[in-house]
Design a protein around this motif. Structure first.
Motif, PDB file in Angstrom:
ATOM      1  N   THR A  33       0.778  -1.256   0.111  1.00 58.68           N
ATOM      2  CA  THR A  33      -0.213   0.070  -0.130  1.00 58.68           C
ATOM      3  C   THR A  33       0.706   1.107  -0.129  1.00 58.68           C
ATOM      4  O   THR A  33       2.173   1.115   0.041  1.00 58.68           O
ATOM      5  N   PHE A  34       0.244   2.591  -0.186  1.00 60.01           N
ATOM      6  CA  PHE A  34       0.888   3.659   0.112  1.00 60.01           C
ATOM      7  C   PHE A  34       1.941   3.912  -0.885  1.00 60.01           C
ATOM      8  O   PHE A  34       1.888   3.441  -2.115  1.00 60.01           O
ATOM      9  N   ILE A  35       3.047   4.381  -0.685  1.00 62.82           N
ATOM     10  CA  ILE A  35       4.516   4.732  -1.385  1.00 62.82           C
ATOM     11  C   ILE A  35       5.465   4.030  -0.732  1.00 62.82           C
ATOM     12  O   ILE A  35       5.367   3.663   0.302  1.00 62.82           O
ATOM     13  N   PRO A  36       6.428   3.883  -1.633  1.00 60.14           N
ATOM     14  CA  PRO A  36       7.648   3.325  -0.920  1.00 60.14           C
ATOM     15  C   PRO A  36       8.116   3.921   0.509  1.00 60.14           C
ATOM     16  O   PRO A  36       8.332   5.319   0.432  1.00 60.14           O
ATOM     17  N   ASN A  37       8.397   3.229   1.604  1.00 57.61           N
ATOM     18  CA  ASN A  37       8.517   3.752   2.746  1.00 57.61           C
ATOM     19  C   ASN A  37       9.304   2.881   3.702  1.00 57.61           C
ATOM     20  O   ASN A  37       9.542   1.673   3.313  1.00 57.61           O
ATOM     21  N   ILE A  38      10.084   3.437   4.680  1.00 61.28           N
ATOM     22  CA  ILE A  38      10.961   2.728   5.317  1.00 61.28           C
ATOM     23  C   ILE A  38      10.305   1.904   6.129  1.00 61.28           C
ATOM     24  O   ILE A  38      11.019   0.608   6.406  1.00 61.28           O
ATOM     25  N   GLN A  39       9.016   1.829   6.413  1.00 59.02           N
ATOM     26  CA  GLN A  39       8.411   0.799   7.047  1.00 59.02           C
ATOM     27  C   GLN A  39       8.104  -0.499   6.364  1.00 59.02           C
ATOM     28  O   GLN A  39       7.674  -1.587   6.858  1.00 59.02           O
ATOM     29  N   PHE A  40       8.254  -0.636   5.082  1.00 62.12           N
ATOM     30  CA  PHE A  40       8.061  -1.656   4.124  1.00 62.12           C
ATOM     31  C   PHE A  40       9.705  -2.404   4.039  1.00 62.12           C
ATOM     32  O   PHE A  40       9.748  -3.184   3.153  1.00 62.12           O
ATOM     33  N   VAL A 181      -3.288   8.554  15.648  1.00 62.23           N
ATOM     34  CA  VAL A 181      -2.131   8.709  14.746  1.00 62.23           C
ATOM     35  C   VAL A 181      -1.377   7.093  14.808  1.00 62.23           C
ATOM     36  O   VAL A 181      -1.838   6.332  15.274  1.00 62.23           O
ATOM     37  N   TYR A 182      -0.571   7.213  13.901  1.00 62.53           N
ATOM     38  CA  TYR A 182       0.309   5.882  13.962  1.00 62.53           C
ATOM     39  C   TYR A 182       1.590   6.148  14.874  1.00 62.53           C
ATOM     40  O   TYR A 182       2.189   7.053  14.752  1.00 62.53           O
ATOM     41  N   ILE A 183       1.539   5.445  16.243  1.00 57.42           N
ATOM     42  CA  ILE A 183       2.436   5.770  17.121  1.00 57.42           C
ATOM     43  C   ILE A 183       4.005   5.686  16.637  1.00 57.42           C
ATOM     44  O   ILE A 183       4.745   6.097  17.463  1.00 57.42           O
ATOM     45  N   ASN A 184       4.351   5.038  15.702  1.00 57.36           N
ATOM     46  CA  ASN A 184       5.743   5.019  15.355  1.00 57.36           C
ATOM     47  C   ASN A 184       5.893   5.989  14.359  1.00 57.36           C
ATOM     48  O   ASN A 184       7.263   6.003  13.824  1.00 57.36           O
ATOM     49  N   ASN A 185       5.378   6.922  14.026  1.00 56.46           N
ATOM     50  CA  ASN A 185       5.307   8.110  13.176  1.00 56.46           C
ATOM     51  C   ASN A 185       5.327   9.478  13.641  1.00 56.46           C
ATOM     52  O   ASN A 185       5.951  10.231  13.951  1.00 56.46           O
ATOM     53  N   GLU A 315      16.571  16.028  12.150  1.00 58.03           N
ATOM     54  CA  GLU A 315      15.960  16.064  10.964  1.00 58.03           C
ATOM     55  C   GLU A 315      16.612  14.794  10.093  1.00 58.03           C
ATOM     56  O   GLU A 315      15.817  14.304   9.293  1.00 58.03           O
ATOM     57  N   LEU A 316      17.912  14.570  10.196  1.00 57.34           N
ATOM     58  CA  LEU A 316      18.386  13.709   9.207  1.00 57.34           C
ATOM     59  C   LEU A 316      18.149  12.389   9.586  1.00 57.34           C
ATOM     60  O   LEU A 316      18.006  11.262   8.934  1.00 57.34           O
ATOM     61  N   LEU A 317      17.875  12.039  10.975  1.00 56.98           N
ATOM     62  CA  LEU A 317      17.449  10.784  11.580  1.00 56.98           C
ATOM     63  C   LEU A 317      16.291  10.375  11.731  1.00 56.98           C
ATOM     64  O   LEU A 317      15.842   9.419  12.330  1.00 56.98           O
ATOM     65  N   ILE A 318      15.288  11.336  11.451  1.00 54.96           N
ATOM     66  CA  ILE A 318      13.896  11.096  11.564  1.00 54.96           C
ATOM     67  C   ILE A 318      13.269   9.733  11.018  1.00 54.96           C
ATOM     68  O   ILE A 318      12.622   8.835  12.000  1.00 54.96           O
ATOM     69  N   GLN A 319      13.658   9.344   9.760  1.00 55.95           N
ATOM     70  CA  GLN A 319      13.185   8.132   9.356  1.00 55.95           C
ATOM     71  C   GLN A 319      13.942   6.915  10.062  1.00 55.95           C
ATOM     72  O   GLN A 319      13.203   5.687   9.917  1.00 55.95           O
ATOM     73  N   PHE A 320      15.192   7.034  10.206  1.00 59.52           N
ATOM     74  CA  PHE A 320      15.737   5.873  11.252  1.00 59.52           C
ATOM     75  C   PHE A 320      14.989   5.745  12.492  1.00 59.52           C
ATOM     76  O   PHE A 320      14.818   4.744  12.937  1.00 59.52           O
ATOM     77  N   HIS A 321      14.535   6.934  13.109  1.00 60.92           N
ATOM     78  CA  HIS A 321      13.946   6.740  14.371  1.00 60.92           C
ATOM     79  C   HIS A 321      12.512   5.897  14.017  1.00 60.92           C
ATOM     80  O   HIS A 321      12.232   5.204  15.048  1.00 60.92           O
ATOM     81  N   VAL A 322      11.894   6.377  13.046  1.00 63.79           N
ATOM     82  CA  VAL A 322      10.690   5.812  12.790  1.00 63.79           C
ATOM     83  C   VAL A 322      10.900   4.300  12.701  1.00 63.79           C
ATOM     84  O   VAL A 322      10.206   3.426  13.016  1.00 63.79           O
ATOM     85  N   LEU A 323      12.053   3.738  11.981  1.00 66.52           N
ATOM     86  CA  LEU A 323      12.375   2.432  11.873  1.00 66.52           C
ATOM     87  C   LEU A 323      12.579   1.713  13.197  1.00 66.52           C
ATOM     88  O   LEU A 323      11.852   0.508  13.327  1.00 66.52           O
ATOM     89  N   LEU A 324      13.213   2.364  14.044  1.00 60.82           N
ATOM     90  CA  LEU A 324      13.492   2.024  15.317  1.00 60.82           C
ATOM     91  C   LEU A 324      12.288   1.576  16.253  1.00 60.82           C
ATOM     92  O   LEU A 324      12.055   0.630  16.929  1.00 60.82           O
ATOM     93  N   GLU A 325      11.283   2.792  15.916  1.00 61.28           N
ATOM     94  CA  GLU A 325       9.805   2.421  16.854  1.00 61.28           C
ATOM     95  C   GLU A 325       9.254   1.394  16.240  1.00 61.28           C
ATOM     96  O   GLU A 325       8.407   1.024  16.894  1.00 61.28           O
ATOM     97  N   THR A 326       9.122   1.329  14.942  1.00 64.19           N
ATOM     98  CA  THR A 326       8.158   0.359  14.238  1.00 64.19           C
ATOM     99  C   THR A 326       8.847  -0.854  14.461  1.00 64.19           C
ATOM    100  O   THR A 326       8.094  -2.087  14.695  1.00 64.19           O
ATOM    101  N   ILE A 327      10.023  -1.283  14.599  1.00 65.56           N
ATOM    102  CA  ILE A 327      10.723  -2.621  15.233  1.00 65.56           C
ATOM    103  C   ILE A 327       9.877  -2.911  16.567  1.00 65.56           C
ATOM    104  O   ILE A 327       9.777  -4.156  16.634  1.00 65.56           O
TER     105      ILE A 327
END
Length: 372
Positions: A33-40, A181-185, A315-327
């Protein structure tokens, strides 16, 4: 001379067979779903590890709208896809026989974020307050309904406002008192703005996790009943390789981020961050060879985050932080496992919302048979 011709003949035959075998890749269409994203990243990792290719399969990743994806999986146009449990139940009720074969999120990823400017820290204290939601549809609305029901509340007890997928903007401008919200983002996004002084008077946020009160089935790997009946070995291979990819990410998020750069154009990266992650990924591989406990692996992720935070801007780490929270939402004693009680609760929420007229046979909507 005759012996040389015989040897040459067999070399030619062998070469033809090898070329023919290497080109005979069977395509697997995988819907996201959606678009390419670190959560995939688990799907990207599964593709990168290349083990499917060794089995003679070529993974083709395609993105689109979830309702369309469900239909295409049911008809066999897509072989597999990442679909929510709610969509699986509704599809089956509509005679579209799809089945979840791997439960990706072990904790429902939805919750309510509350800024510190709002005089509330619990669901009950949200009575009469403005609560944002993307809309009266989808996982967010279902999760809110379940959460309110557990607390003997209903939508009438709050001022529900449809805000689209703009929670950080609306919260920071004071448009709502809290938001689903989605709590990992989104909580990370709001906190980042608050830390920069770009979120009004808000300095911090708290999060109420739906899973703490009413866990439901989120996204998982889904296929059709036809695939299960006609090609169970392919199902077993895909589930096994997805499981391996997910474990790799949980163990080594630095490597997962590097892999995802080839699939997600919008991921923040600099030469310095890339070099740091490459070094961290190599060190983590060495660490994993020592067969550490899950607790030590989790601690290693925390240590990595601390080290990153000391060297790079948020700001540079925000998507890496999302990945860690998603794990944290993926982790479980047994990855991929579907719990009957959680499916039952998900089905009941859909009935409560009027999305299903009666409680469906949810036990046929999933299987744990193919888990490694």
């Amino acid at each position: 001379m005759i012996m040389k011709r015989i040897v040459l003949f067999f070399v030619i035959i062998l070469s033809v067979l090898m070329v023919g075998g290497s080109s005979a890749q069977t395509r697997i269409r995988f819907f996201l779903t959606f678009i390419p994203n670190i959560q995939f990243s688990p799907v990207y990792m599964m593709d990168t590890l290349g083990k499917l290719n060794n089995w003679g399969y070529d993974l083709q990743i395609e993105h689109g709208d979830e309702p369309v994806g469900v239909d295409l999986i049911a008809t066999g146009d897509f072989d597999f896809g990442m679909i929510s449990g709610e969509q699986v139940l509704m599809a089956r009720f509509g005679q579209r026989p799809v089945v979840m074969v791997y439960n990706w999120f072990q904790q429902y990823p939805v919750g309510i974020v509350i800024p510190n400017t709002t005089p509330a820290t619990s669901v009950e204290e949200l009575r009469g307050l403005r609560v944002g939601v993307p809309g009266r549809f989808g996982a967010s609305y279902s999760a809110l309904t379940a959460l309110l029901t557990v607390h003997n509340m209903s939508e009438d007890d709050i001022q529900l406002q449809e805000i689209g997928f703009n929670a950080p903007d609306v919260i920071c401008t004071g448009g709502v008192d809290a938001s689903v919200v989605y709590i990992n983002n989104e909580p990370l996004q709001v906190q980042l703005r608050a830390d920069k002084g770009q979120c009004g008077d808000i300095t911090s946020v708290s999060v109420i996790r739906v899973a703490d009160y009413a866990n439901m089935i989120s996204n998982g790997v889904v296929t059709s009943e036809t695939m299960l009946a006609d090609n169970p070995e392919l199902v077993r291979v895909v589930v096994s390789q997805y499981d391996s990819a997910l474990k790799k990410i949980i163990q080594n998020p630095a490597y997962a981020y590097l892999v995802s750069l080839d699939y997600v154009d919008s991921l923040p990266i600099t030469d310095e961050l890339r070099a740091f992650l490459q070094s961290a990924a190599e060190a983590q591989d060495e660490f994993i060879l020592s067969e550490p406990t899950p607790e030590r692996i989790a601690q290693s992720r925390d240590d990595l985050w601390v080290a990153l935070s000391e060297q790079f801007e948020p700001e540079l780490l925000i998507q890496f932080h999302v990945l860690l929270e998603t794990i944290k939402l993926w982790e479980a004693e047994q990855l991929g496992y579907s719990d009957e009680a959680v499916w039952a609760q998900t089905a009941q929420v859909l009935v409560d919302l009027g999305l299903l007229p009666t409680l469906p046979d949810f036990t046929s909507a999933y299987t744990n048979e193919f888990l490694p």
